[in-house]
Every structure is written in structure tokens, then in C-alpha cells.
Design a protein around this motif. Sequence first.
Motif, PDB file in Angstrom:
ATOM      1  N   MET A  60      38.361  52.904  -3.556  1.00 14.06           N
ATOM      2  CA  MET A  60      39.407  51.917  -3.754  1.00 14.06           C
ATOM      3  C   MET A  60      40.698  52.295  -3.035  1.00 14.06           C
ATOM      4  O   MET A  60      41.449  51.433  -2.620  1.00 14.06           O
ATOM      5  N   GLY A  61      40.941  53.594  -2.881  1.00 13.17           N
ATOM      6  CA  GLY A  61      42.157  54.010  -2.212  1.00 13.17           C
ATOM      7  C   GLY A  61      42.181  53.621  -0.749  1.00 13.17           C
ATOM      8  O   GLY A  61      43.232  53.588  -0.128  1.00 13.17           O
ATOM      9  N   ASP A  62      41.000  53.312  -0.163  1.00 17.69           N
ATOM     10  CA  ASP A  62      40.919  52.933   1.229  1.00 17.69           C
ATOM     11  C   ASP A  62      41.141  51.437   1.439  1.00 17.69           C
ATOM     12  O   ASP A  62      41.173  50.966   2.559  1.00 17.69           O
ATOM     13  N   MET A  63      41.229  50.677   0.360  1.00 23.81           N
ATOM     14  CA  MET A  63      41.224  49.231   0.487  1.00 23.81           C
ATOM     15  C   MET A  63      42.554  48.730   1.022  1.00 23.81           C
ATOM     16  O   MET A  63      43.591  48.955   0.419  1.00 23.81           O
ATOM     17  N   PRO A  64      42.555  48.013   2.149  1.00 27.55           N
ATOM     18  CA  PRO A  64      43.807  47.571   2.739  1.00 27.55           C
ATOM     19  C   PRO A  64      44.440  46.417   2.004  1.00 27.55           C
ATOM     20  O   PRO A  64      45.594  46.116   2.214  1.00 27.55           O
ATOM     21  N   SER A  65      43.701  45.701   1.125  1.00 22.93           N
ATOM     22  CA  SER A  65      44.269  44.495   0.545  1.00 22.93           C
ATOM     23  C   SER A  65      44.032  44.374  -0.944  1.00 22.93           C
ATOM     24  O   SER A  65      44.031  43.291  -1.483  1.00 22.93           O
ATOM     25  N   MET A  66      43.817  45.464  -1.653  1.00 24.54           N
ATOM     26  CA  MET A  66      43.559  45.361  -3.078  1.00 24.54           C
ATOM     27  C   MET A  66      44.782  44.915  -3.858  1.00 24.54           C
ATOM     28  O   MET A  66      44.681  44.527  -5.009  1.00 24.54           O
ATOM     29  N   ASP A  67      45.967  44.950  -3.238  1.00 29.23           N
ATOM     30  CA  ASP A  67      47.135  44.436  -3.920  1.00 29.23           C
ATOM     31  C   ASP A  67      47.286  42.941  -3.686  1.00 29.23           C
ATOM     32  O   ASP A  67      48.250  42.333  -4.097  1.00 29.23           O
ATOM     33  N   HIS A  68      46.286  42.344  -3.044  1.00 30.15           N
ATOM     34  CA  HIS A  68      46.314  40.906  -2.810  1.00 30.15           C
ATOM     35  C   HIS A  68      45.057  40.288  -3.403  1.00 30.15           C
ATOM     36  O   HIS A  68      44.262  39.679  -2.710  1.00 30.15           O
ATOM     37  N   PHE A 114      56.975  33.058   1.984  1.00 29.14           N
ATOM     38  CA  PHE A 114      55.670  33.596   1.621  1.00 29.14           C
ATOM     39  C   PHE A 114      55.501  35.001   2.206  1.00 29.14           C
ATOM     40  O   PHE A 114      55.954  35.279   3.321  1.00 29.14           O
ATOM     41  N   ALA A 115      54.824  35.852   1.463  1.00 30.21           N
ATOM     42  CA  ALA A 115      54.535  37.210   1.926  1.00 30.21           C
ATOM     43  C   ALA A 115      53.289  37.199   2.808  1.00 30.21           C
ATOM     44  O   ALA A 115      52.425  36.326   2.684  1.00 30.21           O
ATOM     45  N   LEU A 116      53.201  38.171   3.699  1.00 29.80           N
ATOM     46  CA  LEU A 116      52.023  38.302   4.547  1.00 29.80           C
ATOM     47  C   LEU A 116      50.857  38.860   3.742  1.00 29.80           C
ATOM     48  O   LEU A 116      51.011  39.786   2.946  1.00 29.80           O
ATOM     49  N   ASP A 117      49.688  38.278   3.943  1.00 31.25           N
ATOM     50  CA  ASP A 117      48.452  38.777   3.353  1.00 31.25           C
ATOM     51  C   ASP A 117      47.430  38.859   4.467  1.00 31.25           C
ATOM     52  O   ASP A 117      47.044  37.840   5.035  1.00 31.25           O
ATOM     53  N   THR A 119      47.899  39.821   7.509  1.00 30.43           N
ATOM     54  CA  THR A 119      48.641  39.382   8.696  1.00 30.43           C
ATOM     55  C   THR A 119      49.049  37.905   8.668  1.00 30.43           C
ATOM     56  O   THR A 119      49.733  37.444   9.589  1.00 30.43           O
ATOM     57  N   LYS A 120      48.687  37.136   7.632  1.00 33.82           N
ATOM     58  CA  LYS A 120      48.980  35.706   7.601  1.00 33.82           C
ATOM     59  C   LYS A 120      49.756  35.340   6.330  1.00 33.82           C
ATOM     60  O   LYS A 120      49.538  35.918   5.268  1.00 33.82           O
ATOM     61  N   ARG A 121      50.633  34.344   6.463  1.00 35.44           N
ATOM     62  CA  ARG A 121      51.377  33.854   5.304  1.00 35.44           C
ATOM     63  C   ARG A 121      50.561  32.875   4.466  1.00 35.44           C
ATOM     64  O   ARG A 121      50.899  32.635   3.305  1.00 35.44           O
ATOM     65  N   MET A 122      49.514  32.335   5.046  1.00 36.44           N
ATOM     66  CA  MET A 122      48.670  31.391   4.318  1.00 36.44           C
ATOM     67  C   MET A 122      47.254  31.455   4.866  1.00 36.44           C
ATOM     68  O   MET A 122      47.038  31.432   6.080  1.00 36.44           O
ATOM     69  N   HIS A 123      46.285  31.549   3.947  1.00 36.75           N
ATOM     70  CA  HIS A 123      44.874  31.415   4.299  1.00 36.75           C
ATOM     71  C   HIS A 123      44.395  30.095   3.701  1.00 36.75           C
ATOM     72  O   HIS A 123      44.612  29.825   2.516  1.00 36.75           O
ATOM     73  N   PHE A 124      43.739  29.285   4.519  1.00 39.77           N
ATOM     74  CA  PHE A 124      43.318  27.954   4.083  1.00 39.77           C
ATOM     75  C   PHE A 124      41.815  27.811   4.321  1.00 39.77           C
ATOM     76  O   PHE A 124      41.304  28.148   5.389  1.00 39.77           O
ATOM     77  N   TYR A 125      41.116  27.305   3.301  1.00 34.42           N
ATOM     78  CA  TYR A 125      39.668  27.151   3.383  1.00 34.42           C
ATOM     79  C   TYR A 125      39.284  25.710   3.057  1.00 34.42           C
ATOM     80  O   TYR A 125      39.784  25.125   2.089  1.00 34.42           O
ATOM     81  N   ALA A 126      38.399  25.151   3.871  1.00 32.04           N
ATOM     82  CA  ALA A 126      37.798  23.853   3.577  1.00 32.04           C
ATOM     83  C   ALA A 126      36.318  24.087   3.327  1.00 32.04           C
ATOM     84  O   ALA A 126      35.622  24.667   4.172  1.00 32.04           O
ATOM     85  N   ILE A 127      35.818  23.662   2.167  1.00 26.42           N
ATOM     86  CA  ILE A 127      34.421  23.890   1.815  1.00 26.42           C
ATOM     87  C   ILE A 127      33.820  22.591   1.285  1.00 26.42           C
ATOM     88  O   ILE A 127      34.395  21.944   0.409  1.00 26.42           O
ATOM     89  N   ARG A 128      32.716  22.166   1.861  1.00 24.99           N
ATOM     90  CA  ARG A 128      32.013  20.983   1.355  1.00 24.99           C
ATOM     91  C   ARG A 128      31.432  21.335  -0.007  1.00 24.99           C
ATOM     92  O   ARG A 128      31.002  22.476  -0.229  1.00 24.99           O
ATOM     93  N   THR A 129      31.393  20.378  -0.922  1.00 21.65           N
ATOM     94  CA  THR A 129      31.011  20.705  -2.297  1.00 21.65           C
ATOM     95  C   THR A 129      29.571  21.194  -2.421  1.00 21.65           C
ATOM     96  O   THR A 129      29.227  21.850  -3.402  1.00 21.65           O
ATOM     97  N   ASP A 130      28.713  20.887  -1.426  1.00 19.32           N
ATOM     98  CA  ASP A 130      27.354  21.442  -1.468  1.00 19.32           C
ATOM     99  C   ASP A 130      27.278  22.784  -0.748  1.00 19.32           C
ATOM    100  O   ASP A 130      26.198  23.346  -0.582  1.00 19.32           O
ATOM    101  N   LEU A 131      28.452  23.307  -0.329  1.00 17.84           N
ATOM    102  CA  LEU A 131      28.609  24.632   0.295  1.00 17.84           C
ATOM    103  C   LEU A 131      27.969  24.734   1.673  1.00 17.84           C
ATOM    104  O   LEU A 131      27.779  25.842   2.184  1.00 17.84           O
ATOM    105  N   THR A 132      27.658  23.592   2.301  1.00 13.12           N
ATOM    106  CA  THR A 132      27.044  23.643   3.631  1.00 13.12           C
ATOM    107  C   THR A 132      28.077  23.539   4.749  1.00 13.12           C
ATOM    108  O   THR A 132      27.745  23.736   5.917  1.00 13.12           O
ATOM    109  N   GLY A 133      29.311  23.208   4.417  1.00 15.09           N
ATOM    110  CA  GLY A 133      30.363  23.167   5.417  1.00 15.09           C
ATOM    111  C   GLY A 133      31.459  24.141   5.037  1.00 15.09           C
ATOM    112  O   GLY A 133      31.831  24.240   3.862  1.00 15.09           O
TER     113      GLY A 133
END
Length: 308
Positions: A60-68, A114-117, A119-133
Motif C-alpha cells: 500500500m505504501g507504493d500506491m500513487p493514488s490511495m489518497d484519491h 479542483f485538485a489534480l487526481d 494528473t487531471k482535474r476531472m475524470h469523466f466516464y460514459a458507460i452504456r447500461t449494458d456495459l458494452t460501451g
Amino acid sequence: MISSSRPIARRRALAAAGAAAALALILAACGSSGDSSSMPGMDHGSKSPAPSSSTASPSMGDMPSMDHMASGNGLSDNKDGYRLTSKDTTLPSGKQAAYRFAVIGPDGKPVTDFALDQTKRMHFYAIRTDLTGFQHVHPTMAADGTWSADLSSLAAGSWRMFASLTPNSGTGKGKDFVLSRTVTVPGDTAKTPLPAPATSTQVDGYTVTVKGELMAGMAHPLTVSIAKDGKPVTDLEPYLDTYAHLTAFHEGDAAFAHLHPTTKVTGNHGGPGLSFHAELPTSGNWRLFLQFQTGGKLHTAALTLRVG
């Protein structure tokens, strides 16, 4: 005889009292150790106290983003006074489109700090409800706090739009949120069956293999290995401060989870093995999307993982 027996009785009474006190201390210690043995990570996405997180995984000490670690499963457009708002309820089918939205803070005003997470201030995901997109993009923000996520062609159906963010000021400063809203893409909305659970998949000539027996609500290590033409890949390039970005969505409700990398980045020679800290809160099928980069090109591999 009577007088000589009184000191003996007194000593026996004192000894009994001492034994009782020692027993009480032992029982108290047992009770406190029982509290500390609870499995870390039972509340998916919540920030664990330092002692708990340090015992969840050897690396866990190696994890670069565990505080996010984003709070919750992302299936709501509001949390702790922060709201994801958008006028876009539909998007066109079969062509590029921009989804516009804003994050409103507890004071009723758009959040612009917004804080960087990774390297980005925002991560955005679009997912089709059947999880195929699936699309993972990094939107841009205008001065008034309006974000624009440029999406590639969307297939007809119902989609859920996730915004992962960390306010850098206000009451939510330093707290990670995943908020979402649904969007309809007009057209034939027939669902595509989710591919069966598998331990490996192929993308762009690469073979991606996943190992790990995951149980719902428990922290587990997950390992990923990448090969090409039967040979281990050792030229992975950093992508978002890591060698691979891994997100997961739950079949049925599209609940969101971000699996955090534990492998240190040491230049453009990552692989073939990568480690992740996995906390998936619900049993059932999860669709995993692994993104990694080689030769300046981003690859996205998808497979279904069964969680018991």
C-alpha cells in the motif's frame, strides 16, 4: 490456632482479588483486539484511517493514488451538498457529441477549483447500461464552471455519465466524489449480453490476463499481466501517473469502482506484471476496463470478472 489462621485467610483473599483483577485486564485486552481485527476496506471507496489502510495490502505504501479513493458507487448525482447538473438529457447516435455539465457546491454556486487526481482535474466516464460501451475522457472547464466532455460516437441506448472529482476548496476540500446522471441516445436500444467471465482477453494484439479471487466487500490484491506474440511486455509507458488505469462497473446497476494501482512507475519500461488494490462492494459480474499505453498509443482491454 485461631489467631494464626487469620493472616493466612487474609493472604488468600488478597491473592484471589489479584487474580480477578488480572483476569479483568485480560478480558479487556481481548475485547479491544476484537475491534481491530475488522477487515479494512469494508466500506468501498471511503477513506480508511492510516492504521487500517496500511494493513490492507503489503504494498500500500507504493500506491500513487490511495489518497484519491472516490466515495460511494457513483449512482447518484448528489453527495454531501455537491450536485452534478446538466441540461443534456439526450445525445445523438452514431456521431461525436459533447456532454456539458457543471458541479454545484453546497453554496449553490458552480465549483471551479479542483485538485489534480492522476494528473487531471476531472475524470469523466460514459458507460452504456449494458456495459458494452465505455469511454474515459478528460473534459475541459470554462471560466464559469461549465465542463464539456467530448465523446466519440455513442450507440443507441441508455448511458450513465460519471464525473470523478476532488474539490480543492470549500467544505468538500480534499474529498473525492463520483457523481453521475443518465442520458438517452435515441435509436434501437436492444441490450447486448455481457460476455461471460474470463481470466484473459485480447486487444490490439496484446493478451491481458487477470488473476485474483475477489470477494464482495473485502480488500484483495489483483494482478494483471500483459503479453504480445507470446512474450511478456516490458515497454509500458506511464499513463495518468501509472502503468495502467483500471475501472470496473457492476452488471445490473452500473455501479462504479476504481481499482487503484500499487506498482511503482520507473520510466517507459513497465510490465509485464501489474498489481492493483481491489475493493468491489457487491457480488456478481463486474466489467473491467484496463487502459495502458505503448508507443504513444492508448489501448483499452475489457473483460468480465466474477466476484463472489
